[in-house]
Design a protein around this motif. Sequence first.
Motif, short mmCIF file in Angstrom:
data_model
loop_
_atom_site.label_atom_id
_atom_site.label_comp_id
_atom_site.label_asym_id
_atom_site.label_seq_id
_atom_site.Cartn_x
_atom_site.Cartn_y
_atom_site.Cartn_z
N ASN A 323 40.96 19.73 37.99
CA ASN A 323 40.14 19.65 39.32
C ASN A 323 40.23 18.40 40.20
OD1 ASN A 323 38.23 20.14 36.90
ND2 ASN A 323 38.57 18.98 35.80
N ALA A 327 41.35 22.72 43.33
CA ALA A 327 40.07 23.03 43.07
C ALA A 327 39.35 23.79 44.42
CB ALA A 327 39.12 22.68 41.62
N HIS A 328 39.73 22.31 45.38
CA HIS A 328 39.24 22.56 46.27
C HIS A 328 39.16 23.56 47.32
CE1 HIS A 328 39.11 17.97 47.08
NE2 HIS A 328 39.04 18.37 46.21
N THR A 329 37.69 24.33 47.18
CA THR A 329 37.39 26.16 48.17
C THR A 329 38.32 26.09 49.57
OG1 THR A 329 35.41 25.18 48.76
CG2 THR A 329 35.40 26.36 46.26
N THR A 330 38.26 25.18 50.35
CA THR A 330 38.66 25.18 51.42
C THR A 330 40.19 25.08 51.77
OG1 THR A 330 39.64 22.30 51.65
CG2 THR A 330 37.07 22.47 52.28
N TRP A 331 40.73 24.88 50.75
CA TRP A 331 42.05 25.56 50.47
C TRP A 331 42.71 26.98 49.81
CZ3 TRP A 331 46.49 22.66 46.91
CH2 TRP A 331 47.93 22.42 47.61
N THR A 332 42.84 27.91 50.76
CA THR A 332 42.26 29.27 50.19
C THR A 332 43.47 30.06 49.44
OG1 THR A 332 43.57 30.44 51.60
CG2 THR A 332 41.12 29.64 52.58
N ALA A 333 43.28 30.83 48.82
CA ALA A 333 43.94 31.46 47.99
C ALA A 333 45.08 31.59 48.25
CB ALA A 333 43.48 32.06 47.29
N ARG A 338 49.95 27.25 48.48
CA ARG A 338 50.29 27.02 47.10
C ARG A 338 51.17 27.79 46.58
NH1 ARG A 338 45.24 26.36 45.01
NH2 ARG A 338 43.31 26.15 46.07
N THR A 405 42.35 30.77 58.78
CA THR A 405 41.48 30.35 58.23
C THR A 405 41.56 29.62 60.72
OG1 THR A 405 41.61 29.57 56.49
CG2 THR A 405 40.58 27.67 57.94
#
Length: 482
Positions: A323, A327-333, A338, A405
Motif C-alpha cells: 500500500n 501502489a501509486h498509479t503515477t508510477w506506471t507499470a 520497477r 510519461t
Amino acid sequence: MKKYAYFLAAAFLVLGSCERHSLNIVSTTSITDASAFNTASRILNLVKGLYGSARSGNLLGGRYFIYNEIRGENFINNTNNAVTGLTTWNFTVTGTAQEVTGLWGAAYATINQVNTFLDGMRAKGDAIVGTTLAPQYHGEAYFIRAICYYDMLQLYARPYWDGNGSKPGLPLRLIGITTPGYNNLGRSTVDSVYQQIITDLDSAEAELPAIYTGTTATTDNCTRAHKNAAIALKTRVYLSMGNYAQVITEANKLVPAAAPFSAPSGVPNTLVVNIKTVFSSAPNAESLFMIPFLSTETPGTQNSLGLYFYNGGATPEYYLNANGVIAHTTWTATDARRQFINTTGSVPMLTKWPSPSPYADWVTVIRYAEVLLNLAEARVRSTNTVDAQAIALLNAVRQRSDATTTFTAGQFAASTDLANAIVEERNIELLGEGFRSADLMRLGLSFPSKGAAPQVDPTANNYIWPISATELVDNQLCAPNP
C-alpha cells in the motif's frame, strides 16, 4: 570528571601508513599520535581514515539510510528483530535502543576524528603537505563533518519549520577531544547547527578540488568530496531548512537552465542513461558521493542495505509495503525503476543493492537526480507558480525511466499540484535511499500508518528520536527530547 562519551584518545592510532587498495580507507598499521602528521603519506592516510569512520555500518555504511526509510510508509517489518530497527519502524524506540546509541556514537566519533584532524593540520600538518593539499584536506574534513551533523539533525531534532530553527538541536562540537573530560556541552539550536553545516560546506566548496586527476581519479571523483559534491549537499541542507532561494542559488551551479542537464564544470555529473547503472556500476557519472566497499571490507553484520531490503531474494528484514509508493498509479507499470521490485517471492522486495552476503554494494549518498528534484521543488515553492523549468527537471528524471510519461503545465491546476508531483517523484526515484523520513519531516507531514505501526503526527513526541541515553549519562548539560 567523566570521560568523554566518544573519547578518541587514540584517534590516530587506528590509522596506518600502508594501503592495500585504493578503497581501503581504513588502514591497519598503527602510528602514534605524536608522529601522525610527520609525513605527507601519513596525513593522506588520516584523510582516508575520516572517510573510513563515516563509512561505519552504524552511519553512512548503511543504517542511517535504513532508519530514514523504515520510519516512512514504504516498508513493512518482516522479522520483529529489535536489533534491526523494529522499534524505529513502529515508533516505540527509546534512548537506550541500539539504533539511537549506535548512530549517535558513530556520528560523534567521526566528528571528533574530523575535529582532531583539523587541529593537527593547523598545528603541524599544513606545513608538511603544503599550500595545495592542505586546503583540500581541510575541505574533505569539513564535508564529512557537515554530513554527519546534517544526518543527526534529521533524526534527533525537530524539523526546521518548527520554531524556525529555534528548537534544541545537537551539542555542537568543533574542537578535537584527545584527553578525558570535556564531555559537558549543551545543545545548540537547530538553526545554529544548520548554520555550522553551511559554513563547513561553503568552506569545503572553496577548498576542495573541482575534479580529481591521476590513476585513481575515476574512483576518487565518486568516493572523495569535491566541489560539486559539496554544492549538491548544500541543496539538500537548504531544502531541509525551507530556504528555497538558496537551493536555487546552489543548484544553478550544477544544473543548466535547460536540458540536457549536466554539471557545467568540475566532475561531469549527469543522469546516466539507465537507472540500473547507478546501482550496478560503481563509480558512475550520476553519483556525486558514494561509500565504497569490497568483499573484504563490508558494512558489517546487520548493517547493509542489501540485507535489510533484499537479502539475496531470501528473507529480508523489511519488504515493500503493498500500500506504499509501489501502489501509486503515477508510477506506471512500464517504468524502468520497477525493475528494482522483486515480486517472485512471497513478499515484494527492493533490489537496488542485490549483492549476496557479505553485501559489498557501494552506497550512493548523493546523486545528480536528487539535485534536479531539489531544484525543481525549490523553484515551485519559491515562486508559487507552475514553473516551466521545474517541469523540465521533473521530466528529465521521469523520462530517463519512463519515456511514455510527459508532464505538462496544463496538468497542474496550481503550484501545489506540481510541488506534490515532485515530492511523489522523489518517493519513487529515491526509494530505499534514505530520504523518506526526512522529506516527510521537512514538509511537516505525518508518518502514515503501515502494517501494525500507527500514524505519527508532527506534534507527537515520537516524531523524532530520543537523545542517546549514553550521551545523557556522560554529558550533564545535554537536555533530553520530551
